[in-house]
Design an enzyme around this catalytic site. Sequence first.
Site, PDB file in Angstrom:
ATOM      1  N   GLY A  10       0.687  -0.892  -0.105  1.00 43.13           N
ATOM      2  CA  GLY A  10      -0.041   0.524   0.044  1.00 43.13           C
ATOM      3  C   GLY A  10       0.920   1.510  -0.528  1.00 43.13           C
ATOM      4  O   GLY A  10       1.572   1.116   1.284  1.00 43.13           O
ATOM      5  N   GLY A  11       0.936   1.972  -1.164  1.00 44.41           N
ATOM      6  CA  GLY A  11       2.019   2.653  -1.030  1.00 44.41           C
ATOM      7  C   GLY A  11       0.739   4.668  -0.794  1.00 44.41           C
ATOM      8  O   GLY A  11       1.136   5.614  -2.046  1.00 44.41           O
ATOM      9  N   ALA A  13      -0.415   7.972   1.612  1.00 42.55           N
ATOM     10  CA  ALA A  13       0.330   8.582   2.581  1.00 42.55           C
ATOM     11  C   ALA A  13       1.516   7.609   4.214  1.00 42.55           C
ATOM     12  O   ALA A  13       2.518   7.476   4.138  1.00 42.55           O
ATOM     13  CB  ALA A  13      -0.717   9.109   3.050  1.00 42.55           C
ATOM     14  N   GLY A  15       1.043   3.841   4.254  1.00 40.91           N
ATOM     15  CA  GLY A  15       2.450   2.603   3.962  1.00 40.91           C
ATOM     16  C   GLY A  15       3.401   3.858   3.787  1.00 40.91           C
ATOM     17  O   GLY A  15       4.635   2.840   3.936  1.00 40.91           O
ATOM     18  N   ALA A 139       0.725  10.583   9.162  1.00 37.03           N
ATOM     19  CA  ALA A 139       1.619  10.096   7.790  1.00 37.03           C
ATOM     20  C   ALA A 139       2.501  11.114   7.153  1.00 37.03           C
ATOM     21  O   ALA A 139       3.314  11.403   7.871  1.00 37.03           O
ATOM     22  CB  ALA A 139       1.082   9.581   6.266  1.00 37.03           C
ATOM     23  N   LYS A 190     -12.864   5.716  15.753  1.00 33.85           N
ATOM     24  CA  LYS A 190     -12.209   6.936  16.020  1.00 33.85           C
ATOM     25  C   LYS A 190     -12.227   7.807  15.043  1.00 33.85           C
ATOM     26  O   LYS A 190     -12.581   9.115  14.690  1.00 33.85           O
ATOM     27  CB  LYS A 190     -10.782   7.161  16.354  1.00 33.85           C
ATOM     28  CG  LYS A 190      -9.875   6.621  15.430  1.00 33.85           C
ATOM     29  CD  LYS A 190      -9.072   8.030  14.325  1.00 33.85           C
ATOM     30  CE  LYS A 190      -7.957   7.198  13.859  1.00 33.85           C
ATOM     31  NZ  LYS A 190      -7.631   7.607  12.305  1.00 33.85           N
ATOM     32  N   THR A 247      -7.374  12.368  15.769  1.00 32.31           N
ATOM     33  CA  THR A 247      -8.091  12.531  14.644  1.00 32.31           C
ATOM     34  C   THR A 247      -9.071  13.384  15.288  1.00 32.31           C
ATOM     35  O   THR A 247      -9.374  14.462  14.137  1.00 32.31           O
ATOM     36  CB  THR A 247      -8.490  11.437  14.437  1.00 32.31           C
ATOM     37  OG1 THR A 247      -8.006  10.789  14.380  1.00 32.31           O
ATOM     38  CG2 THR A 247      -9.091  11.417  12.937  1.00 32.31           C
ATOM     39  N   ASN A 255     -10.407  12.284   7.946  1.00 32.02           N
ATOM     40  CA  ASN A 255     -11.495  12.529   8.643  1.00 32.02           C
ATOM     41  C   ASN A 255     -12.562  13.806   8.888  1.00 32.02           C
ATOM     42  O   ASN A 255     -13.382  13.869   8.759  1.00 32.02           O
ATOM     43  CB  ASN A 255     -11.733  11.777   9.774  1.00 32.02           C
ATOM     44  CG  ASN A 255     -11.645  10.126   8.856  1.00 32.02           C
ATOM     45  OD1 ASN A 255     -12.520   9.410   8.116  1.00 32.02           O
ATOM     46  ND2 ASN A 255     -10.670   9.354   8.397  1.00 32.02           N
ATOM     47  N   GLU A 280     -11.620   6.975   5.836  1.00 28.66           N
ATOM     48  CA  GLU A 280     -12.004   5.537   6.621  1.00 28.66           C
ATOM     49  C   GLU A 280     -13.203   6.348   7.396  1.00 28.66           C
ATOM     50  O   GLU A 280     -13.607   4.642   6.994  1.00 28.66           O
ATOM     51  CB  GLU A 280     -11.412   5.079   6.976  1.00 28.66           C
ATOM     52  CG  GLU A 280      -9.424   4.435   6.343  1.00 28.66           C
ATOM     53  CD  GLU A 280      -9.910   3.262   6.052  1.00 28.66           C
ATOM     54  OE1 GLU A 280     -10.871   3.346   4.899  1.00 28.66           O
ATOM     55  OE2 GLU A 280      -8.891   2.063   6.224  1.00 28.66           O
TER      56      GLU A 280
HETATM   57  N1  LIG Z   1      -2.648   8.509   7.007  1.00 30.70           N
HETATM   58  C1  LIG Z   1      -2.268   8.458   8.071  1.00 30.70           C
HETATM   59  O1  LIG Z   1      -1.946   9.670   8.567  1.00 30.70           O
HETATM   60  C2  LIG Z   1      -2.629   7.809   8.518  1.00 30.70           C
HETATM   61  C3  LIG Z   1      -2.597   7.191   9.567  1.00 30.70           C
HETATM   62  C4  LIG Z   1      -2.509   6.168   9.920  1.00 30.70           C
HETATM   63  C5  LIG Z   1      -3.326   4.945   9.686  1.00 30.70           C
HETATM   64  N2  LIG Z   1      -3.693   5.041   8.186  1.00 30.70           N
HETATM   65  C6  LIG Z   1      -4.744   4.383   7.493  1.00 30.70           C
HETATM   66  O2  LIG Z   1      -3.846   4.183   6.649  1.00 30.70           O
HETATM   67  C7  LIG Z   1      -4.793   2.994   5.998  1.00 30.70           C
HETATM   68  C8  LIG Z   1      -4.539   3.113   4.804  1.00 30.70           C
HETATM   69  O3  LIG Z   1      -4.292   4.957   4.626  1.00 30.70           O
HETATM   70  P1  LIG Z   1      -3.436   6.038   3.338  1.00 30.70           P
HETATM   71  O4  LIG Z   1      -3.316   7.705   4.210  1.00 30.70           O
HETATM   72  O5  LIG Z   1      -2.067   5.443   2.983  1.00 30.70           O
HETATM   73  O6  LIG Z   1      -3.975   5.891   2.288  1.00 30.70           O
HETATM   74  P2  LIG Z   1      -4.126   7.379   0.392  1.00 30.70           P
HETATM   75  O7  LIG Z   1      -5.427   8.119   1.293  1.00 30.70           O
HETATM   76  O8  LIG Z   1      -3.476   8.660   1.165  1.00 30.70           O
HETATM   77  O9  LIG Z   1      -3.971   6.751  -0.412  1.00 30.70           O
HETATM   78  C9  LIG Z   1      -5.453   6.338  -0.540  1.00 30.70           C
HETATM   79  C10 LIG Z   1      -4.706   4.541  -1.047  1.00 30.70           C
HETATM   80  O10 LIG Z   1      -5.966   3.856  -1.476  1.00 30.70           O
HETATM   81  C11 LIG Z   1      -5.277   2.910  -2.148  1.00 30.70           C
HETATM   82  N3  LIG Z   1      -5.575   2.549  -2.912  1.00 30.70           N
HETATM   83  C12 LIG Z   1      -7.048   2.612  -3.615  1.00 30.70           C
HETATM   84  N4  LIG Z   1      -8.185   1.856  -5.007  1.00 30.70           N
HETATM   85  C13 LIG Z   1      -7.678   0.730  -4.072  1.00 30.70           C
HETATM   86  C14 LIG Z   1      -7.406  -0.301  -4.408  1.00 30.70           C
HETATM   87  N5  LIG Z   1      -8.238  -1.154  -5.399  1.00 30.70           N
HETATM   88  N6  LIG Z   1      -7.049  -1.789  -4.124  1.00 30.70           N
HETATM   89  C15 LIG Z   1      -5.867  -1.518  -3.450  1.00 30.70           C
HETATM   90  N7  LIG Z   1      -5.941  -0.092  -3.157  1.00 30.70           N
HETATM   91  C16 LIG Z   1      -6.117   1.133  -3.526  1.00 30.70           C
HETATM   92  C17 LIG Z   1      -4.003   3.402  -2.735  1.00 30.70           C
HETATM   93  O11 LIG Z   1      -3.188   2.371  -3.855  1.00 30.70           O
HETATM   94  C18 LIG Z   1      -3.196   4.450  -2.026  1.00 30.70           C
HETATM   95  O12 LIG Z   1      -2.308   3.717  -1.240  1.00 30.70           O
HETATM   96  C19 LIG Z   1      -5.830   3.700   6.242  1.00 30.70           C
HETATM   97  O13 LIG Z   1      -6.525   2.608   6.813  1.00 30.70           O
HETATM   98  C20 LIG Z   1      -6.205   4.539   6.940  1.00 30.70           C
HETATM   99  O14 LIG Z   1      -6.752   4.864   8.090  1.00 30.70           O
HETATM  100  C21 LIG Z   1      -3.427   6.821   7.786  1.00 30.70           C
HETATM  101  O1  LIG Z   2      -6.669  11.485   8.006  1.00 27.21           O
HETATM  102  P1  LIG Z   2      -6.748  10.683   9.306  1.00 27.21           P
HETATM  103  O2  LIG Z   2      -8.291  11.210   9.723  1.00 27.21           O
HETATM  104  O3  LIG Z   2      -7.223   9.163   7.937  1.00 27.21           O
HETATM  105  O4  LIG Z   2      -6.162  10.435  10.374  1.00 27.21           O
HETATM  106  C1  LIG Z   2      -5.084   9.631   9.835  1.00 27.21           C
HETATM  107  C2  LIG Z   2      -4.922   8.954  11.597  1.00 27.21           C
HETATM  108  O5  LIG Z   2      -4.804   7.797  11.043  1.00 27.21           O
HETATM  109  C3  LIG Z   2      -4.177  10.093  12.417  1.00 27.21           C
HETATM  110  O6  LIG Z   2      -3.826   8.845  13.291  1.00 27.21           O
END
Ligand SMILES: NC(=O)c1ccc[n+]([C@@H]2O[C@H](COP(=O)([O-])OP(=O)(O)OC[C@H]3O[C@@H](n4cnc5c(N)ncnc54)[C@H](O)[C@@H]3O)[C@@H](O)[C@H]2O)c1
Ligand SMILES: O=P(O)(O)OC[C@H](O)CO
Length: 332
Positions: A10-11, A13, A15, A139, A190, A247, A255, A280
């Site tokens: 997962g590339g 933010a 990942g 991220a 959350k 958050t 969110n 999410e």
């Molecule tokens: N961004 C943050 O700060 C953060 C922090 C902690 C946890 N998370 C969690 O990490 C998870 C990924 O979020 P993110 O912020 O890295 O994503 P993102 O919003 O930065 O990017 C969207 C992601 O969705 C993927 N995607 C889109 N369509 C897809 C498909 N059909 N199959 C598989 N992947 C697909 C894209 O490749 C991309 O990696 C979420 O569950 C999020 O809650 C995010």
């Molecule tokens: O940008 P959000 O709302 O997906 O939050 C990112 C992280 O989950 C915060 O811990």
Amino acid sequence: MEFKRAGVIGGGAWGTALAQVAGWAGLDVLLQAREPDVVESIRERRVNEAFLPGVTLDDHVSVTTELSDLADCDVILAVPPAQHMRSTLTAFAPFHRAGVPVVLCSKGIERGSLKLMTEVLAETLPAAPAAVLSGPSFAGEVARGLPSAVTLACADEALGEELMWTLSAPGFRPYLATDLIGAEVGGAIKNVLAIACGMSEGKGLGRSAHAALITRGFAEMTRLGVALGGQAETVAGLCGLGDLVLTCSSPQSRNMSLGLALGQGQTVAEALAGKRSVAEGYESAPAVRELALKTGVDMPISLAVAALLCGETTVDAVIDNLLSRPLKVERD
Ligand SMILES: NC(=O)c1ccc[n+]([C@@H]2O[C@H](COP(=O)([O-])OP(=O)(O)OC[C@H]3O[C@@H](n4cnc5c(N)ncnc54)[C@H](O)[C@@H]3O)[C@@H](O)[C@H]2O)c1
Ligand SMILES: O=P(O)(O)OC[C@H](O)CO
């Protein structure tokens, strides 16, 4: 067991930020991204311009579009959006070696099945020891090396400890737990509650309403966590209360900013238009509502957010309804 080569699926933010952390921790890291533009931008400029602009990646991080390239990794971090976890892990299954642990880093509940990510993992990669990494962590901040602390939950304490040391880096502090359900529920709920806090902010309801939403929202996530078999103490940690506070407090959150836009009068479609990144809470809210109804857990704020996102009510009606609920004892 000593881990040397990490595969990050997962590339987006998060990942990318976790690949950065794992690189700082000294691991050889292979980040799998679906999008050719992401791979190209990391290969050519060492930056994920689509999802994590402005952050130069550590030299230990390399990138691929192919899940098969992760076959020789000895630990996997799974970071797709929660609604794509099943399809992503199913696609990875032919390349997963039995015993290679999978750290689930996504936050959500699967629509339809109402399953947590650990359940999805057990069904798709049954030979993978599971861990959950979740907590207050934007991220962009983590990837720049700003300090953060998260929960790392693993039922196998020895493996959990190994993963904790493996994934810790200067400024990035995983705290160990054994309760995966509690860790997962906090992160999933959350996001829904942050939409409510954003709405309150967008409507100008004030700091008192904000504090009330966080506190009563925390009661909701604790009740659900316990009903699903988690522990209230876990939900009160970084993965639950900690992440709720973060958050709900910053428009950096996708969110919360969705809620802000709704509170300021945008429709859901307008607020989400053109976004490549995931909110999410929007994706999980209908599943959270179904899960609350199925388990009989009282979750009025989460249910109100779900109804709003599904187009069944308005922001003003949500506020009226929540404020006209019968008064009750605080601790139930
Ligand atoms: N961004 C943050 O700060 C953060 C922090 C902690 C946890 N998370 C969690 O990490 C998870 C990924 O979020 P993110 O912020 O890295 O994503 P993102 O919003 O930065 O990017 C969207 C992601 O969705 C993927 N995607 C889109 N369509 C897809 C498909 N059909 N199959 C598989 N992947 C697909 C894209 O490749 C991309 O990696 C979420 O569950 C999020 O809650 C995010
Ligand atoms: O940008 P959000 O709302 O997906 O939050 C990112 C992280 O989950 C915060 O811990």
